[in-house]
Design a protein around this motif. Structure first.
Motif, mmCIF file in Angstrom:
data_model
loop_
_atom_site.group_PDB
_atom_site.id
_atom_site.type_symbol
_atom_site.label_atom_id
_atom_site.label_comp_id
_atom_site.label_asym_id
_atom_site.label_seq_id
_atom_site.Cartn_x
_atom_site.Cartn_y
_atom_site.Cartn_z
ATOM 1 N N GLN A 17 0.823 -1.207 0.000
ATOM 2 C CA GLN A 17 0.000 0.000 0.000
ATOM 3 C C GLN A 17 0.861 1.264 0.000
ATOM 4 O OE1 GLN A 17 -3.507 0.185 -0.144
ATOM 5 N NE2 GLN A 17 -3.162 -1.941 -0.724
ATOM 6 N N LEU A 18 1.926 1.230 0.782
ATOM 7 C CA LEU A 18 2.820 2.388 0.829
ATOM 8 C C LEU A 18 3.481 2.632 -0.517
ATOM 9 C CD1 LEU A 18 4.513 1.774 4.311
ATOM 10 C CD2 LEU A 18 2.971 3.653 3.721
ATOM 11 N N LEU A 19 3.918 1.572 -1.176
ATOM 12 C CA LEU A 19 4.591 1.730 -2.470
ATOM 13 C C LEU A 19 3.629 2.226 -3.545
ATOM 14 C CD1 LEU A 19 6.887 -1.435 -2.496
ATOM 15 C CD2 LEU A 19 7.563 0.946 -2.123
ATOM 16 N N VAL A 20 2.394 1.737 -3.522
ATOM 17 C CA VAL A 20 1.411 2.181 -4.512
ATOM 18 C C VAL A 20 1.116 3.663 -4.339
ATOM 19 C CG1 VAL A 20 -0.992 1.964 -5.247
ATOM 20 C CG2 VAL A 20 0.375 -0.085 -4.865
ATOM 21 N N LEU A 21 0.851 4.073 -3.096
ATOM 22 C CA LEU A 21 0.559 5.491 -2.854
ATOM 23 C C LEU A 21 1.794 6.351 -3.086
ATOM 24 C CD1 LEU A 21 -2.178 6.687 -2.029
ATOM 25 C CD2 LEU A 21 -2.024 4.228 -1.631
ATOM 26 N N PHE A 22 2.963 5.816 -2.800
ATOM 27 C CA PHE A 22 4.196 6.544 -3.064
ATOM 28 C C PHE A 22 4.349 6.822 -4.561
ATOM 29 C CE2 PHE A 22 8.671 6.145 -4.376
ATOM 30 C CZ PHE A 22 9.196 7.273 -3.771
ATOM 31 N N GLY A 23 4.076 5.819 -5.379
ATOM 32 C CA GLY A 23 4.135 6.029 -6.828
ATOM 33 C C GLY A 23 3.123 7.056 -7.294
ATOM 34 N N PHE A 24 1.924 7.017 -6.724
ATOM 35 C CA PHE A 24 0.884 7.972 -7.116
ATOM 36 C C PHE A 24 1.283 9.402 -6.762
ATOM 37 C CE2 PHE A 24 -2.818 10.454 -5.662
ATOM 38 C CZ PHE A 24 -3.485 10.591 -6.864
ATOM 39 N N PHE A 25 1.685 9.613 -5.508
ATOM 40 C CA PHE A 25 2.053 10.970 -5.082
ATOM 41 C C PHE A 25 3.297 11.467 -5.824
ATOM 42 C CE2 PHE A 25 -0.422 9.896 -1.161
ATOM 43 C CZ PHE A 25 -1.335 10.920 -1.269
ATOM 44 N N SER A 26 4.223 10.564 -6.128
ATOM 45 C CA SER A 26 5.417 10.973 -6.870
ATOM 46 C C SER A 26 5.044 11.484 -8.245
ATOM 47 C CB SER A 26 6.397 9.810 -6.984
ATOM 48 O OG SER A 26 6.858 9.400 -5.715
ATOM 49 N N LEU A 27 4.164 10.758 -8.934
ATOM 50 C CA LEU A 27 3.745 11.192 -10.262
ATOM 51 C C LEU A 27 3.021 12.532 -10.216
ATOM 52 C CD1 LEU A 27 2.489 7.838 -11.845
ATOM 53 C CD2 LEU A 27 4.577 9.079 -12.387
ATOM 54 N N THR A 69 13.757 16.310 -5.348
ATOM 55 C CA THR A 69 13.017 17.320 -4.584
ATOM 56 C C THR A 69 11.698 16.765 -4.058
ATOM 57 O OG1 THR A 69 14.007 19.079 -5.931
ATOM 58 C CG2 THR A 69 12.035 19.637 -4.664
ATOM 59 N N VAL A 70 11.000 16.000 -4.878
ATOM 60 C CA VAL A 70 9.666 15.530 -4.500
ATOM 61 C C VAL A 70 9.702 14.201 -3.768
ATOM 62 C CG1 VAL A 70 8.727 16.723 -6.511
ATOM 63 C CG2 VAL A 70 9.235 14.293 -6.666
ATOM 64 N N LEU A 71 10.826 13.489 -3.785
ATOM 65 C CA LEU A 71 10.878 12.154 -3.189
ATOM 66 C C LEU A 71 10.554 12.155 -1.695
ATOM 67 C CD1 LEU A 71 11.454 9.336 -4.363
ATOM 68 C CD2 LEU A 71 13.779 9.535 -3.508
ATOM 69 N N PRO A 72 11.169 13.011 -0.868
ATOM 70 C CA PRO A 72 10.787 13.011 0.558
ATOM 71 C C PRO A 72 9.337 13.414 0.782
ATOM 72 C CG PRO A 72 12.881 14.150 0.217
ATOM 73 C CD PRO A 72 12.278 13.949 -1.140
ATOM 74 N N ILE A 73 8.829 14.344 -0.029
ATOM 75 C CA ILE A 73 7.440 14.771 0.128
ATOM 76 C C ILE A 73 6.492 13.623 -0.199
ATOM 77 C CG2 ILE A 73 5.725 16.485 -0.576
ATOM 78 C CD1 ILE A 73 7.996 18.297 -1.442
ATOM 79 N N LEU A 111 11.060 -0.342 6.321
ATOM 80 C CA LEU A 111 11.491 -0.914 5.044
ATOM 81 C C LEU A 111 11.108 -0.001 3.881
ATOM 82 C CD1 LEU A 111 10.582 -4.684 5.572
ATOM 83 C CD2 LEU A 111 12.838 -3.616 5.687
ATOM 84 N N PHE A 112 9.927 0.588 3.972
ATOM 85 C CA PHE A 112 9.509 1.543 2.941
ATOM 86 C C PHE A 112 10.443 2.750 2.905
ATOM 87 C CE2 PHE A 112 6.854 5.433 2.261
ATOM 88 C CZ PHE A 112 6.790 5.327 0.880
ATOM 89 N N GLY A 113 10.831 3.239 4.080
ATOM 90 C CA GLY A 113 11.783 4.342 4.128
ATOM 91 C C GLY A 113 13.126 3.957 3.540
ATOM 92 N N LEU A 114 13.559 2.713 3.763
ATOM 93 C CA LEU A 114 14.817 2.248 3.180
ATOM 94 C C LEU A 114 14.737 2.200 1.654
ATOM 95 C CD1 LEU A 114 15.999 -0.624 5.553
ATOM 96 C CD2 LEU A 114 16.924 1.684 5.339
ATOM 97 N N ILE A 115 13.593 1.753 1.138
ATOM 98 C CA ILE A 115 13.422 1.726 -0.324
ATOM 99 C C ILE A 115 13.501 3.137 -0.895
ATOM 100 C CG2 ILE A 115 11.789 1.194 -2.175
ATOM 101 C CD1 ILE A 115 10.789 -1.133 -0.469
ATOM 102 N N SER A 116 12.841 4.081 -0.225
ATOM 103 C CA SER A 116 12.922 5.480 -0.665
ATOM 104 C C SER A 116 14.352 5.996 -0.567
ATOM 105 C CB SER A 116 11.983 6.339 0.189
ATOM 106 O OG SER A 116 12.083 7.697 -0.161
ATOM 107 N N ALA A 117 15.070 5.582 0.485
ATOM 108 C CA ALA A 117 16.461 6.017 0.645
ATOM 109 C C ALA A 117 17.352 5.446 -0.456
ATOM 110 C CB ALA A 117 16.981 5.592 2.019
ATOM 111 N N VAL A 292 14.332 8.003 5.298
ATOM 112 C CA VAL A 292 13.868 7.027 6.290
ATOM 113 C C VAL A 292 13.146 7.746 7.430
ATOM 114 C CG1 VAL A 292 14.589 5.180 7.843
ATOM 115 C CG2 VAL A 292 15.787 5.521 5.676
ATOM 116 N N VAL A 293 13.728 8.833 7.904
ATOM 117 C CA VAL A 293 13.113 9.601 8.987
ATOM 118 C C VAL A 293 11.777 10.188 8.545
ATOM 119 C CG1 VAL A 293 13.424 11.603 10.491
ATOM 120 C CG2 VAL A 293 15.354 10.107 9.995
#
Length: 379
Positions: A17-27, A69-73, A111-117, A292-293
């Motif tokens: 769920q986190l990865l799906v929403l992460f992809g959506f917000f990133s786009l 720029t948008v990745l942490p957001i 783990l989701f934060g690590l993937i983003s990192a 991660v933070v």
């Protein structure tokens, strides 16, 4: 099915769920930021006579830095959205009732934060420097391209302030027909050149516009006198119409981290300051740890707030303010490192402080009775 299987399944569910929403917000965020920058870039490039392919190339080369720029957001927004939904649907409450502690529930978020990192690491250490170097090279090439800067059929152009250029037609053989040049750079004298044909000639000293069968008109504003002279051929130096940044020195921001570490002594010998080198290198690692933070702050803040029928807007605002405060301090920490390279460690201060805050929140969520007892004792 054992309890461990249920927890593992919940981890996979929450992470997906986190990865799906992460992809959506990133786009969405990339599209918003890209439109804002693309408008300015389009006006600048098309105004200079560039094609749509050049605009597309510049846009693609600017995307890696935009994504950083948008990745942490996007990471923060995905964590807030998913955690809030799990709270509203009482899924976190069900998992807590099975004996899962807040520390255990935070594992998929970590783990989701690590993937983003990891994504931020690949971008910061390799893709962004490589794209920036390529973008700098293309900017120099375009600045040297006279055809793109001043040779556009049927259009009055002003390559530099005080100079207006016009040509009616550009032949396939490169001959310019019906050329008009107005030079107003000297306030005391205004010159106008017209010619039936003109040619571009490049040499070691610069670039000249050779005009054939034309007329030169000179206007003296003091006496309002106009003098004219016909010429068979006339050379007009247009090297001054070129940008002065024909060559761009290689910057450390355009170098990969591996090269910064490997060629450190050579860069210092060439004049790069130790502080600038330390700031550029460690800021790339600090950006990755901050991702991660970012994920854990959103989760821990909503977890401490718990379920409320009035919503969790207060916790969301608190999480956003915490993130804003931590991210705001990062820009203020660069100057001390630039002045003294031995202070590189302070670049990681926002991540360390954020980790301490997250630890305190998760501990508080694990010991709610202790907090209530302390409050009663104070009362």
């Amino acid at each position: 099915m054992t309890k461990g299987d249920n927890v593992a399944r919940f981890d996979r569910y929450l992470l997906s769920q986190l990865l799906v929403l992460f992809g959506f917000f990133s786009l969405v965020l990339v599209a918003v930021f890209w439109i804002n920058r693309a408008v300015q870039l389009f006006d600048r490039l098309i105004g200079d006579g560039q094609t749509a392919l050049v605009f597309l190339e510049f846009t693609v080369l600017g995307l890696p830095r935009l994504v950083t720029t948008v990745l942490p957001i996007a990471t923060f927004a995905a964590t807030i959205y998913v955690t809030n939904r799990l709270n509203n649907e009482s899924e976190l409450t069900v998992m807590a009732s099975t004996g899962s502690s807040p520390w255990r529930l935070a594992r998929p978020v970590f783990l989701f934060g690590l993937i983003s990192a990891v994504m931020m690491t690949v971008l910061s250490h390799d893709l962004v420097p490589r794209a920036s170097a390529q973008l700098s090279e293309r900017e120099v090439e375009i600045s040297q391209n006279i055809t793109a800067r001043i040779l556009t059929e049927g259009t009055f152009l002003s390559p530099v302030r005080g100079v207006t250029f016009y040509t009616r037609e550009i032949g396939e053989d490169g001959v310019l027909r019906d050329v008009f040049v107005a030079d107003r750079r000297d306030p005391s004298t205004r010159m106008i050149y017209t010619a039936a044909e003109a040619y571009l000639v490049r040499n070691d000293t610069g670039t000249s516009l050779i005009m054939v069968d034309g007329l030169a008109q000179r206007l003296l504003p003091d006496g309002l006198r106009l003098s004219t002279a016909k010429f068979q051929d006339f050379s007009f130096d247009i090297s001054g119409l070129m940008r002065s940044d024909a060559t761009v020195a290689e910057r450390i921001s355009n170098m990969s981290t591996w090269r910064l570490l490997q060629d450190r002594d050579a860069l210092l010998a060439e004049g790069t300051s130790a502080g600038a080198l330390a700031e550029e290198t460690h800021s790339r690692f600090a950006r990755a740890t901050f991702c991660v933070v970012t994920a854990l702050i959103g989760f821990a803040t909503l977890l401490v707030g718990g379920y409320s029928r009035f919503g969790v807007w207060r916790e969301i605002v608190i999480a956003f303010l915490l993130l804003l405060a931590l991210d705001g301090t990062r820009s203020t920490l660069t100057d001390p490192v630039l002045d003294d390279a031995s202070k590189w460690w302070i670049l990681y201060a926002p991540s360390v402080v954020g980790a301490v805050i997250v630890t305190g929140m998760l501990w508080s969520a694990s010991h709610p009775g202790w907090v209530r007892r302390r409050l009663r004792g104070v009362a």
